[in-house]
Motif scaffolding. Structure first.
Motif, short mmCIF file in Angstrom:
data_model
loop_
_atom_site.label_atom_id
_atom_site.label_comp_id
_atom_site.label_asym_id
_atom_site.label_seq_id
_atom_site.Cartn_x
_atom_site.Cartn_y
_atom_site.Cartn_z
N TYR A 9 0.84 -1.21 0.00
CA TYR A 9 0.00 0.00 0.00
C TYR A 9 0.87 1.26 0.00
N GLU A 10 1.81 1.36 0.91
CA GLU A 10 2.72 2.51 0.96
C GLU A 10 4.15 1.99 1.11
N PRO A 11 4.82 1.62 0.03
CA PRO A 11 6.17 1.06 0.14
C PRO A 11 7.19 2.13 0.48
N LEU A 12 8.21 1.74 1.22
CA LEU A 12 9.32 2.61 1.56
C LEU A 12 10.55 2.15 0.79
N PRO A 13 11.17 3.02 0.00
CA PRO A 13 12.32 2.60 -0.81
C PRO A 13 13.59 2.48 0.04
N LEU A 14 14.50 1.64 -0.42
CA LEU A 14 15.83 1.54 0.17
C LEU A 14 16.76 2.36 -0.71
N SER A 15 16.76 3.66 -0.47
CA SER A 15 17.56 4.56 -1.30
C SER A 15 19.02 4.56 -0.88
N ARG A 16 19.26 4.69 0.43
CA ARG A 16 20.63 4.70 0.95
C ARG A 16 20.70 3.74 2.12
N TRP A 17 21.30 2.60 1.92
CA TRP A 17 21.40 1.60 2.97
C TRP A 17 22.80 0.98 2.96
N LEU A 18 23.20 0.49 4.13
CA LEU A 18 24.53 -0.04 4.31
C LEU A 18 24.49 -1.55 4.39
N PRO A 73 8.39 -6.53 -7.69
CA PRO A 73 6.96 -6.86 -7.84
C PRO A 73 6.08 -6.26 -6.75
N ILE A 74 6.60 -6.01 -5.57
CA ILE A 74 5.76 -5.50 -4.49
C ILE A 74 5.93 -4.00 -4.29
N GLY A 75 6.67 -3.35 -5.20
CA GLY A 75 6.72 -1.89 -5.20
C GLY A 75 7.82 -1.28 -4.36
N ILE A 76 8.80 -2.07 -3.90
CA ILE A 76 9.88 -1.54 -3.09
C ILE A 76 11.11 -1.33 -3.98
N GLN A 77 11.56 -0.10 -4.06
CA GLN A 77 12.74 0.22 -4.86
C GLN A 77 13.99 -0.03 -4.03
N VAL A 78 14.88 -0.87 -4.53
CA VAL A 78 16.11 -1.22 -3.83
C VAL A 78 17.28 -0.72 -4.65
N ASN A 79 17.95 0.33 -4.16
CA ASN A 79 19.15 0.85 -4.82
C ASN A 79 20.37 0.04 -4.42
N ALA A 80 21.47 0.27 -5.11
CA ALA A 80 22.71 -0.42 -4.77
C ALA A 80 23.16 0.03 -3.38
N PRO A 81 23.57 -0.91 -2.52
CA PRO A 81 23.94 -0.53 -1.15
C PRO A 81 25.34 0.10 -1.09
N GLU A 82 25.57 0.79 0.02
CA GLU A 82 26.91 1.27 0.34
C GLU A 82 27.58 0.16 1.16
N THR A 83 28.54 -0.50 0.55
CA THR A 83 29.15 -1.67 1.18
C THR A 83 30.24 -1.25 2.16
N ILE A 84 30.32 -1.99 3.26
CA ILE A 84 31.35 -1.81 4.26
C ILE A 84 31.99 -3.17 4.51
N ILE A 85 33.25 -3.30 4.18
CA ILE A 85 33.97 -4.56 4.39
C ILE A 85 34.73 -4.44 5.71
#
Length: 632
Positions: free
Chosen positions: A521-530, A554-566
């Protein structure tokens, strides 16, 4: 109509106004409503009060205009005279006097709600109590005893004086016979001092519920059930899960207490998870490891074990590597004996491994009363020590041992690892879905089977001759039928998605499968995630990112490329420092922190959660590599 005597608001309306929401009783818990509308509700409540006040004033004005002058005077005198009438003597008007002013109830009565009525069974059995006075006594043994079975045997020597209607829990004695305020009984090895503490009548508020629960535990022992903790289990009907080295004991939780329908017995099913492996098996597995003593201490200390020779549970407080089954200890009579000989004579158990270390359990003896002579001696000693400056520190230690006439002593109990079975579910077993699924097939009992098994338990109780005789002896009775109550089945709930709506199956209440095909109903995108991980988990991190994008679209959640931390090394502090540095660089603008962890290490998990929940508040999720292995 004597408007002066008419209350402005009824009692129900006053409750509605003083409660948090209209229609709620102030003593009831607050319903789960939208907290953002609190101010609007307060404004609406104030407006409703002003509206009623205006209507009241308008009625009084119209009534006063219609009255003749004499009537006004009479009414005024009557109003003045009514002030002297006590409040409880004034006429009481019913709620329908201002029914038109009553607010519309926010929640309709149960009879008007949706759904259909249904009769339900609950695990409550009516329990009839006797109507005679019960006498409660405090019992002291000289010399002091700790063994409860030994105390019961000593009491049985005086059954002619005490009577056969007797229940004893080790300190408190309940009798239906009045033996006087104080008695001193001489036994073969001990002296008993019995003092009357109170008389209890069952119908009073101070009813002896403790007595009835003690009585029922005595009934459970007649059914040859074994107590482990607070519940009783049946060792004669174990369920073996050999492939996982697990054994389940079925048991029962019982309690007797009052409720709206009277005094009832509440009975339910429970299970005790035992493991067929012993502590010795775990010691043998880690004995070849480096620093095996430290590894054993870390894995076994604070674990609960079961000794099957007496069905008692103990907490492991230490491991004594300097002792073994051939070590000597002193029995209560002062004679020396080895652990090997003791278990062979007393429990008929043969110990095979004579080089295994012993397990230490610290048993605290609480509530040991100091007799007056000892207490006086202690007081004199403390005074002398306080005066003596040299022994000031020792006086503090000694005085700390005496508090309100009671002491707390510690008894060291040594256990044989070979005879101690592990209990509970380990972290490895909990993370293995196959093990948990196998165990849940026995422990997760549904309503029909659960009610049948509880009913069979009560039926077995009524068929046991000793139990029936004990009930008659105490003039108690247990109804063999469960209580029945009125319930209601509601219509299936509708789950709203962005472009569709679906009803939930009322039998399973499962709607997670809808997430695979319906947009949120109201998806929250993963714009900036670690995404935090170590070098060896780089491939797993790439797979996780790919799967999240594939599932989120398919469920409306936009997942951007993550900021990786090794993370350079797999230590709790390394995770904390890496996450803290990157979150501060981004100014705290992070949607979520996802960590891939090698194992379920509690120290590392707690450090990450403490950082992301308290120090740098940001949503976080920890994932173990075991999930990737099982393709979950």
């Amino acid at each position: 109509e004597n408007l002066e005597s008419r209350p402005l608001f009824t009692n129900r309306e006053v409750q509605n106004m003083t409660s948090r929401y209209p229609g709620d009783h102030p003593n009831q818990p607050r319903r789960n409503q939208d907290l953002n509308n609190d101010q609007d509700r307060e404004t609406q409540r104030s407006t409703e009060y002003d509206r009623k006040r205006k209507i009241k004033d308008e009625r009084e004005r119209q009534t006063s205009n219609k009255r003749p002058e004499t009537a006004e005077k009479s009414g005024s005198q009557q109003h003045t005279e009514r002030q002297d009438i006590p409040q409880h003597r004034r006429p009481q008007n019913s709620d329908h006097d201002i029914q038109s002013l009553a607010p519309t109830p926010k929640y309709p009565p149960i009879s008007a709600r949706n759904g259909r009525e249904i009769r339900l069974l609950c695990n409550h059995f009516p329990f009839r109590i006797q109507q005679q006075t019960i006498y409660q006594y405090a019992v002291e043994f000289t010399p002091e005893l700790e063994s409860r079975p030994t105390k019961r045997k000593i009491l049985q020597e005086h059954i002619q004086f005490l009577g056969d209607q007797m229940i004893f829990d080790g300190r408190i004695l309940f009798l239906r016979k009045n033996i006087g305020p104080s008695n001193k009984l001489m036994g073969s090895s001990h002296t008993l001092e019995i003092k009357l503490t109170r008389e209890i009548f069952p119908t009073t508020v101070d009813a002896p519920w403790q007595l009835y629960n003690m009585f029922f535990r005595q009934i459970l022992r007649m059914l040859r059930l074994k107590p482990i903790g607070r519940n009783y289990y049946d060792p004669q009907r174990p369920v073996l899960i050999e492939q996982h080295r697990v054994e389940l004991w079925p048991g029962y939780f019982t309690t007797i207490s009052p409720n709206d329908s009277g005094v009832v017995l509440v009975a339910d099913l429970t299970h005790k998870v035992l493991r067929t492996d012993t502590v010795l098996d775990h010691l043998e597995d880690i004995r070849n490891q480096r620093n095996w003593e430290q590894v054993a201490f870390r894995k076994l200390v604070n674990q609960i074990v079961l000794t099957r020779y007496n069905n008692r549970t103990y907490r492991i407080d230490g491991i004594e590597t300097t002792m073994n089954p051939l070590s000597i200890f002193l029995k209560r009579d002062g004679s020396p004996v080895s652990y090997f000989e003791y278990y062979s004579i007393v429990y008929n158990k043969k110990i095979n491994n004579l080089k295994q270390p012993l397990l230490l359990h610290r048993h605290r003896k609480r509530g040991l009363t100091i007799n007056p002579s000892t207490q006086t001696l202690f007081s004199i000693t403390i005074i002398i020590i306080i005066i003596t400056i040299i022994l000031l520190h020792y006086s503090f230690v000694l005085s700390s041992r005496i508090t309100k006439g009671k002491t707390e002593e510690e008894e060291l109990i040594y256990l044989i690892p070979e005879l101690c079975s592990m209990t509970g579910i380990t972290d490895e077993m909990r993370s293995d879905h196959r093990v948990m699924r196998e165990i849940s097939t026995y422990t997760r009992v549904y309503a029909a089977d659960r009610s049948k098994r509880v009913q069979d338990f009560v039926n077995e109780l009524h068929m046991n001759g000793d139990a029936v005789a004990e009930f008659k002896k105490w003039d108690l009775a247990l109804d063999p039928k469960m209580l029945s109550v009125q319930g209601r089945v509601f219509e299936p709930e509708k789950i709203l998605f962005k472009n569709s709506a679906h009803y939930v199956d009322p039998l399973t209440c499962d709607w997670t499968h809808l997430l695979k095909k319906a947009e949120i109903y109201e998806p929250l995108p993963l714009s900036r995630w670690l995404l935090v991980y170590t070098h060896r988990h780089e491939n797993l991190a790439n797979d996780l990112t790919h799967n999240l994008r594939q599932v989120g679209e398919p469920i409306g959640i936009q997942v951007n490329a993550p900021e990786t931390i090794i993370v350079p090394e797999d230590r709790p502090q390394a995770y904390v420092e890496s996450i803290t540095r990157r979150v501060k660089e981004l100014g705290g603008q992070v949607d979520i922190v996802v960590c891939i962890l090698a194992t379920t290490n509690k120290e590392r998990y707690d450090a990450i959660k403490r950082l992301c929940s308290i120090d740098l508040p940001v949503p976080s999720q920890c994932i173990t590599t075991l999930i990737f292995i099982h393709n979950n």
